[in-house]
Design a protein around this motif. Structure first.
Motif, PDB file in Angstrom:
ATOM      1  N   SER A   1     -11.155  -1.692   4.116  1.00  0.00           N
ATOM      2  CA  SER A   1     -12.040  -1.783   2.949  1.00  0.00           C
ATOM      3  C   SER A   1     -12.791  -0.472   2.742  1.00  0.00           C
ATOM      4  O   SER A   1     -13.514  -0.008   3.619  1.00  0.00           O
ATOM      5  CB  SER A   1     -13.051  -2.916   3.146  1.00  0.00           C
ATOM      6  OG  SER A   1     -12.401  -4.150   3.377  1.00  0.00           O
TER       7      SER A   1
ATOM      8  N   PRO B   1      -4.323   1.895   0.405  1.00  0.00           N
ATOM      9  CA  PRO B   1      -4.215   1.160  -0.859  1.00  0.00           C
ATOM     10  C   PRO B   1      -4.568  -0.313  -0.650  1.00  0.00           C
ATOM     11  O   PRO B   1      -3.890  -1.038   0.070  1.00  0.00           O
ATOM     12  CB  PRO B   1      -2.743   1.330  -1.242  1.00  0.00           C
ATOM     13  CG  PRO B   1      -2.030   1.608   0.035  1.00  0.00           C
ATOM     14  CD  PRO B   1      -3.011   2.277   0.953  1.00  0.00           C
ATOM     15  N   ALA B   2      -5.628  -0.767  -1.278  1.00  0.00           N
ATOM     16  CA  ALA B   2      -6.166  -2.105  -1.043  1.00  0.00           C
ATOM     17  C   ALA B   2      -5.145  -3.206  -1.301  1.00  0.00           C
ATOM     18  O   ALA B   2      -5.173  -4.265  -0.658  1.00  0.00           O
ATOM     19  CB  ALA B   2      -7.408  -2.315  -1.907  1.00  0.00           C
ATOM     20  N   GLU B   3      -4.229  -2.965  -2.215  1.00  0.00           N
ATOM     21  CA  GLU B   3      -3.248  -4.003  -2.557  1.00  0.00           C
ATOM     22  C   GLU B   3      -2.234  -4.249  -1.433  1.00  0.00           C
ATOM     23  O   GLU B   3      -1.467  -5.221  -1.480  1.00  0.00           O
ATOM     24  CB  GLU B   3      -2.519  -3.650  -3.854  1.00  0.00           C
ATOM     25  CG  GLU B   3      -1.579  -2.452  -3.782  1.00  0.00           C
ATOM     26  CD  GLU B   3      -2.276  -1.108  -3.973  1.00  0.00           C
ATOM     27  OE1 GLU B   3      -1.572  -0.078  -4.074  1.00  0.00           O
ATOM     28  OE2 GLU B   3      -3.529  -1.084  -4.031  1.00  0.00           O
ATOM     29  N   ARG B   4      -2.242  -3.412  -0.399  1.00  0.00           N
ATOM     30  CA  ARG B   4      -1.291  -3.583   0.705  1.00  0.00           C
ATOM     31  C   ARG B   4      -1.938  -4.223   1.943  1.00  0.00           C
ATOM     32  O   ARG B   4      -1.367  -4.202   3.021  1.00  0.00           O
ATOM     33  CB  ARG B   4      -0.665  -2.229   1.064  1.00  0.00           C
ATOM     34  CG  ARG B   4       0.060  -1.578  -0.100  1.00  0.00           C
ATOM     35  CD  ARG B   4       0.848  -0.360   0.314  1.00  0.00           C
ATOM     36  NE  ARG B   4       2.017  -0.703   1.092  1.00  0.00           N
ATOM     37  CZ  ARG B   4       2.880   0.190   1.607  1.00  0.00           C
ATOM     38  NH1 ARG B   4       2.660   1.474   1.409  1.00  0.00           N
ATOM     39  NH2 ARG B   4       3.914  -0.190   2.311  1.00  0.00           N
ATOM     40  N   ARG B   5      -3.124  -4.806   1.757  1.00  0.00           N
ATOM     41  CA  ARG B   5      -3.853  -5.376   2.887  1.00  0.00           C
ATOM     42  C   ARG B   5      -3.042  -6.449   3.614  1.00  0.00           C
ATOM     43  O   ARG B   5      -2.935  -6.425   4.845  1.00  0.00           O
ATOM     44  CB  ARG B   5      -5.188  -5.959   2.406  1.00  0.00           C
ATOM     45  CG  ARG B   5      -6.070  -6.509   3.526  1.00  0.00           C
ATOM     46  CD  ARG B   5      -7.399  -7.003   2.975  1.00  0.00           C
ATOM     47  NE  ARG B   5      -8.287  -7.423   4.049  1.00  0.00           N
ATOM     48  CZ  ARG B   5      -8.250  -8.614   4.622  1.00  0.00           C
ATOM     49  NH1 ARG B   5      -7.351  -9.520   4.228  1.00  0.00           N
ATOM     50  NH2 ARG B   5      -9.097  -8.913   5.598  1.00  0.00           N
TER      51      ARG B   5
ATOM     52  N   GLU C   1       0.105  -6.926   3.769  1.00  0.00           N
ATOM     53  CA  GLU C   1       1.234  -6.286   4.449  1.00  0.00           C
ATOM     54  C   GLU C   1       0.782  -5.629   5.749  1.00  0.00           C
ATOM     55  O   GLU C   1       1.470  -5.704   6.783  1.00  0.00           O
ATOM     56  CB  GLU C   1       1.848  -5.246   3.511  1.00  0.00           C
ATOM     57  CG  GLU C   1       3.094  -4.573   4.029  1.00  0.00           C
ATOM     58  CD  GLU C   1       3.615  -3.509   3.076  1.00  0.00           C
ATOM     59  OE1 GLU C   1       4.561  -2.789   3.466  1.00  0.00           O
ATOM     60  OE2 GLU C   1       3.085  -3.378   1.961  1.00  0.00           O
TER      61      GLU C   1
END
Length: 210
Positions: free
Chosen positions: A11, A17-21, A23
């Protein structure tokens, strides 16, 4: 049997890249924490609770998260070794500081992680220290994950000197750089200082295989 997240700062990390959390967290079995500073510990409570996995750290730091966040913990101290689904993680010394805001949470540390024919030295945040002499001789790590950004920790040239002086690494992976302007933005000085060693600059979620 072990998938270890070490100091997982997601965070607010400008390199992540936050959208890959999801993963990044997939399959994780344990979270290992070297010290209390926010760019290392900020996500551990949420991750441990979301995945129902334990936090592995020096006892004082682990106990703080157990008391304040209700996370499961494996708390121990320097010189101790715990078996994490077959990976043996030994807590070793570092030279830095450790707090959560104004709250002291034990001392800073690193890890020696042994498994699958390799030993990985995770330096945590540190400067060069004489303890690296016996740590290299006793544990004989072949892979080093070394802080090397400077300003808050040893820089690339100092990390290269320590690697040459105290260890016999086949692979070195720099960390704790590029995220802040005060830190080194590339690892060229580390590469130049370690001829014959594979220096691998990590990229987000790109596997490094041995």
């Amino acid at each position: 049997g072990a998938v270890l997240l070490i100091d997982p700062w997601l965070s607010g990390n400008p390199m992540f890249p936050a959208e890959r959390r999801a993963e990044a967290l997939a399959g994780a079995t344990h979270v290992l924490l070297t010290h209390g500073h926010g760019d290392h510990s900020g996500d551990v409570a949420a991750i441990c609770k979301e995945l129902s996995i334990p936090l592995v750290a020096i006892y004082d730091l682990a106990a703080h998260f157990e008391k304040t966040e209700g996370v499961k913990i494996i708390g121990y101290n320097k010189g101790g070794t715990v078996d994490l689904n077959g990976a043996k993680a030994t807590l070793v010394n570092a030279c830095h500081s450790s707090s959560l805001g104004a709250v002291p949470v034990g001392s800073e540390c690193g890890f020696m992680i042994a498994g699958e024919g390799h030993t990985v030295y995770v330096s945590g945040d540190t400067d060069i220290m004489a303890d690296m002499d016996w740590m290299g001789d006793l544990h004989k790590p072949d892979i080093g994950i070394l802080c090397a950004g400077g300003h808050y920790t040893m820089d690339m040239a100092r990390a290269a000197w320590a690697a040459r002086r105290y260890f016999n690494f086949k692979t070195v992976i720099p960390c704790h750089y590029r995220t802040f302007g005060a830190l080194a933005q590339d690892a060229s000085a580390l590469v130049d200082g370690l001829p014959g060693v594979a220096v691998v600059e990590p990229e987000v979620l790109v596997p490094i295989r041995f």
